[in-house]
Design a protein around this motif. Structure first.
Motif, PDB file in Angstrom:
ATOM      1  N   ALA A 108       0.910  -1.022  -0.112  1.00 42.97           N
ATOM      2  CA  ALA A 108      -0.213  -0.008  -0.234  1.00 42.97           C
ATOM      3  C   ALA A 108       0.843   1.389  -0.080  1.00 42.97           C
ATOM      4  O   ALA A 108       0.630   2.090  -0.606  1.00 42.97           O
ATOM      5  CB  ALA A 108      -1.005  -0.104   1.246  1.00 42.97           C
ATOM      6  N   THR A 109       1.708   1.177   0.856  1.00 38.38           N
ATOM      7  CA  THR A 109       2.687   2.309   0.872  1.00 38.38           C
ATOM      8  C   THR A 109       3.632   2.740  -0.256  1.00 38.38           C
ATOM      9  O   THR A 109       3.750   3.955  -0.814  1.00 38.38           O
ATOM     10  CB  THR A 109       3.512   2.465   2.265  1.00 38.38           C
ATOM     11  N   SER A 110       4.144   1.596  -0.579  1.00 32.62           N
ATOM     12  CA  SER A 110       5.178   1.686  -1.736  1.00 32.62           C
ATOM     13  C   SER A 110       4.252   2.281  -3.041  1.00 32.62           C
ATOM     14  O   SER A 110       4.766   2.965  -3.741  1.00 32.62           O
ATOM     15  CB  SER A 110       5.946   0.489  -2.000  1.00 32.62           C
ATOM     16  N   SER A 111       3.162   1.532  -3.083  1.00 35.78           N
ATOM     17  CA  SER A 111       2.282   2.055  -4.391  1.00 35.78           C
ATOM     18  C   SER A 111       2.067   3.472  -4.357  1.00 35.78           C
ATOM     19  O   SER A 111       1.898   4.086  -5.345  1.00 35.78           O
ATOM     20  CB  SER A 111       1.176   1.328  -4.451  1.00 35.78           C
ATOM     21  N   ALA A 112       1.505   3.916  -3.179  1.00 38.28           N
ATOM     22  CA  ALA A 112       1.356   5.275  -3.076  1.00 38.28           C
ATOM     23  C   ALA A 112       2.374   6.186  -3.207  1.00 38.28           C
ATOM     24  O   ALA A 112       2.145   7.302  -4.115  1.00 38.28           O
ATOM     25  CB  ALA A 112       0.722   5.513  -1.460  1.00 38.28           C
TER      26      ALA A 112
ATOM     27  N   LEU B  97      -4.548   6.589 -10.623  1.00 43.79           N
ATOM     28  CA  LEU B  97      -4.444   6.747  -9.293  1.00 43.79           C
ATOM     29  C   LEU B  97      -5.215   5.471  -8.577  1.00 43.79           C
ATOM     30  O   LEU B  97      -4.913   4.900  -7.225  1.00 43.79           O
ATOM     31  CB  LEU B  97      -4.709   7.854  -8.530  1.00 43.79           C
ATOM     32  N   VAL B  98      -6.059   4.819  -9.259  1.00 45.09           N
ATOM     33  CA  VAL B  98      -7.000   4.007  -8.432  1.00 45.09           C
ATOM     34  C   VAL B  98      -6.039   2.620  -8.089  1.00 45.09           C
ATOM     35  O   VAL B  98      -6.403   1.766  -7.583  1.00 45.09           O
ATOM     36  CB  VAL B  98      -8.174   3.453  -9.231  1.00 45.09           C
ATOM     37  N   GLU B  99      -4.829   2.689  -8.916  1.00 46.96           N
ATOM     38  CA  GLU B  99      -3.825   1.369  -8.830  1.00 46.96           C
ATOM     39  C   GLU B  99      -3.582   1.271  -7.418  1.00 46.96           C
ATOM     40  O   GLU B  99      -3.392   0.202  -6.817  1.00 46.96           O
ATOM     41  CB  GLU B  99      -2.532   1.567  -9.472  1.00 46.96           C
ATOM     42  N   VAL B 100      -3.680   2.566  -6.751  1.00 50.74           N
ATOM     43  CA  VAL B 100      -3.090   2.254  -5.162  1.00 50.74           C
ATOM     44  C   VAL B 100      -4.080   1.740  -4.282  1.00 50.74           C
ATOM     45  O   VAL B 100      -3.627   0.660  -3.489  1.00 50.74           O
ATOM     46  CB  VAL B 100      -2.634   3.818  -4.616  1.00 50.74           C
ATOM     47  N   PRO B 101      -5.182   1.946  -3.936  1.00 54.33           N
ATOM     48  CA  PRO B 101      -6.210   1.105  -3.343  1.00 54.33           C
ATOM     49  C   PRO B 101      -6.501  -0.096  -3.960  1.00 54.33           C
ATOM     50  O   PRO B 101      -6.664  -1.239  -3.155  1.00 54.33           O
ATOM     51  CB  PRO B 101      -7.408   2.178  -3.376  1.00 54.33           C
TER      52      PRO B 101
ATOM     53  N   LEU C 271      -3.913  11.688   1.939  1.00 54.25           N
ATOM     54  CA  LEU C 271      -3.629  12.995   1.592  1.00 54.25           C
ATOM     55  C   LEU C 271      -2.774  12.988   0.222  1.00 54.25           C
ATOM     56  O   LEU C 271      -2.825  14.004  -0.531  1.00 54.25           O
ATOM     57  CB  LEU C 271      -2.878  13.523   3.031  1.00 54.25           C
ATOM     58  N   LEU C 272      -1.793  12.004   0.207  1.00 53.70           N
ATOM     59  CA  LEU C 272      -0.874  11.995  -0.966  1.00 53.70           C
ATOM     60  C   LEU C 272      -1.604  11.764  -2.261  1.00 53.70           C
ATOM     61  O   LEU C 272      -1.408  12.632  -3.122  1.00 53.70           O
ATOM     62  CB  LEU C 272       0.007  10.642  -0.813  1.00 53.70           C
ATOM     63  N   LEU C 273      -2.552  10.943  -2.239  1.00 51.01           N
ATOM     64  CA  LEU C 273      -3.418  10.701  -3.392  1.00 51.01           C
ATOM     65  C   LEU C 273      -4.194  11.868  -3.645  1.00 51.01           C
ATOM     66  O   LEU C 273      -4.257  12.119  -4.860  1.00 51.01           O
ATOM     67  CB  LEU C 273      -4.290   9.233  -3.241  1.00 51.01           C
ATOM     68  N   ALA C 274      -4.918  12.536  -2.642  1.00 51.20           N
ATOM     69  CA  ALA C 274      -5.667  13.748  -2.922  1.00 51.20           C
ATOM     70  C   ALA C 274      -4.698  14.877  -3.683  1.00 51.20           C
ATOM     71  O   ALA C 274      -5.155  15.534  -4.650  1.00 51.20           O
ATOM     72  CB  ALA C 274      -6.218  14.185  -1.654  1.00 51.20           C
ATOM     73  N   GLY C 275      -3.571  14.993  -2.907  1.00 47.33           N
ATOM     74  CA  GLY C 275      -2.481  16.233  -3.479  1.00 47.33           C
ATOM     75  C   GLY C 275      -2.120  15.878  -4.964  1.00 47.33           C
ATOM     76  O   GLY C 275      -2.321  16.567  -6.017  1.00 47.33           O
ATOM     77  N   VAL C 276      -1.977  14.609  -5.181  1.00 49.93           N
ATOM     78  CA  VAL C 276      -1.807  14.134  -6.773  1.00 49.93           C
ATOM     79  C   VAL C 276      -2.792  14.411  -7.614  1.00 49.93           C
ATOM     80  O   VAL C 276      -2.666  14.805  -8.814  1.00 49.93           O
ATOM     81  CB  VAL C 276      -1.295  12.758  -7.027  1.00 49.93           C
TER      82      VAL C 276
END
Length: 304
Positions: free
Chosen positions: A98-102, A250-254, A278-283
Motif C-alpha cells: 500500500a505505502t510503496s504503491s502510494a 491513481l486507482v492502482e494504489v487502493p 492525503l498524498l493521493l488527494a494531492g496528486v
C-alpha cells in the motif's frame, strides 16, 4: 445505443482492464520468491522479446527511419526506466504494498517540478497539489519510522522510484515525437533489460531456479502490468483525455492495497492511511490543476 455511447464502452473496458492489470503489479512482486532486480530484468526482457517481431516487422521502417535524436532519447528513457524498477520494485519487497504503491504514485508531482525547473511554472492549484502530496508522503513515511528502519528505506526507495518514473516520462515525451508506442517501448524495455542484467550478474543474483509460483508471478507481470496495462492505457488515450487516464491511474494504489490484503494478508498500517489518502488527494489536485492551466480557451462550437 448511439454512436457516442458505443464508442465509450470499449474505452471504459480498456481503462478497467488497465487499472486491474497495473494494480496487480505490486502484489505479484511481493508474492514472487525471487530478487526484485531479477524480476525487473525478466519482465523487461520478456516484453522486449514479445515486441521484437513487431518492431522488426510492421514497424521496421519507422525504427530505421527515426532520427538519432529520437533513438537517443529512447535509450536515455530506458536508463531512467531501469533506475525506476531498481528502486521501486525492491521497496515493494522491503515494505508494504500500500505505502510503496502510494509513494511511487507521486510521479506526476515530480514531473511538475521538472517542468518548473525548465521554466514552465505550475498553476496555483498544481502547487497546492504538490504541497498536499508532499505532506501526505511525509505523514506516511513518518508512520513507518515507528515500524522499522527497513520500512523507512522502502519508503525512500519508492519515492526515488517516482522521481525516476518522472524522468523516464519526460525523456519519453522527446522520443515520442517520432516514435510510436510499440517502437518506443521496445527500445526502452530492451535498454532497461540489458542494464538490469548487468546489475544482476555483477551482484551475483540468481536469475533462475525459481519455483513455479514465482515464474507464474513473473509471467503475470509481463502480460499484465508490462504489456496489457500499458497497451490499454495507450488505447484509452486515443479516446479520452490524458487527465482522465492519469487520475484513474491513481486507482492502482487502493487496488494494489486491496489485493495485497486479500491475497497476501498485508493489512494496511492504520497510522499510514491518512498520509496515503492525503498524498493521493494531492496528486489528483495537481493533475487536475495542471490540466486546467494547459487547457486552451473554450471553443463554443465544441460539446461539453
Amino acid at each position: 445505443m448511439n454512436e457516442r455511447s458505443s464508442a465509450r464502452l470499449p474505452t471504459v473496458l480498456a481503462l478497467t482492464v488497465a487499472v486491474l492489470a497495473v494494480s496487480s503489479s505490486a502484489p505479484l512482486i511481493a508474492f514472487a520468491a525471487a530478487p526484485a532486480l531479477a524480476i525487473a530484468f525478466w519482465r523487461n526482457a520478456a516484453a522486449t522479446v514479445v515486441l521484437t517481431p513487431i518492431t522488426y516487422g510492421p514497424r521496421r521502417a519507422e525504427f530505421f527511419g527515426a532520427s538519432r535524436r529520437a533513438k537517443l532519447f529512447g535509450v536515455l528513457a530506458g536508463v531512467a526506466l531501469a533506475a525506476h524498477f531498481a528502486t521501486w520494485m525492491p521497496s515493494v519487497q522491503l515494505g508494504s504494498v500500500a505505502t510503496s504503491s502510494a509513494l511511487v504514485a507521486t510521479q506526476p508531482v515530480w514531473q511538475g517540478l521538472i517542468a518548473a525547473a525548465q521554466g514552465r511554472r505550475p498553476s496555483t492549484a498544481a502547487w497546492i497539489g504538490i504541497g498536499l502530496a508532499v505532506a501526505g508522503a511525509a505523514w506516511a513515511t513518518g508512520a513507518d519510522i515507528n515500524v522499522s528502519p527497513q520500512a523507512v528505506l522502502a519508503d525512500v526507495l519508492a519515492l526515488l522510484g517516482g522521481v525516476f518514473a518522472a524522468i523516464y516520462t519526460a525523456l519519453g515525451e522527446r522520443a515520442r515525437t517520432e516514435l510510436r508506442t510499440t517502437t518506443y517501448t521496445w527500445i526502452c524495455y530492451g535498454v532497461c533489460a540489458v542494464i538490469l542484467l548487468v546489475v544482476c550478474l555483477a551482484a551475483g543474483l540468481d536469475l533462475g531456479g525459481y519455483d513455479n509460483h514465482t515464474w507464474a508471478a513473473i509471467l503475470g507481470l509481463v502480460v499484465g502490468a508490462q504489456l496489457l496495462g500499458h497497451s490499454m492505457f495507450s488505447y484509452a488515450l486515443e479516446h479520452t483525455s490524458a487527465t482522465t487516464v492519469s487520475v484513474l491511474g491513481l486507482v492502482e494504489v487502493p487496488g494494489a492495497a486491496l489485493l495485497a490484503w486479500i491475497w497476501l494478508g498485508q493489512e494496511p498500517r492504520a497510522a499510514a492511511l491518512p498520509g496515503v489518502a492525503l498524498l493521493l488527494a494531492g496528486v489528483a489536485v495537481f493533475i487536475l490543476g495542471a490540466a486546467r492551466s494547459a487547457r486552451p480557451a473554450v471553443d463554443p462550437t465544441l460539446p461539453d
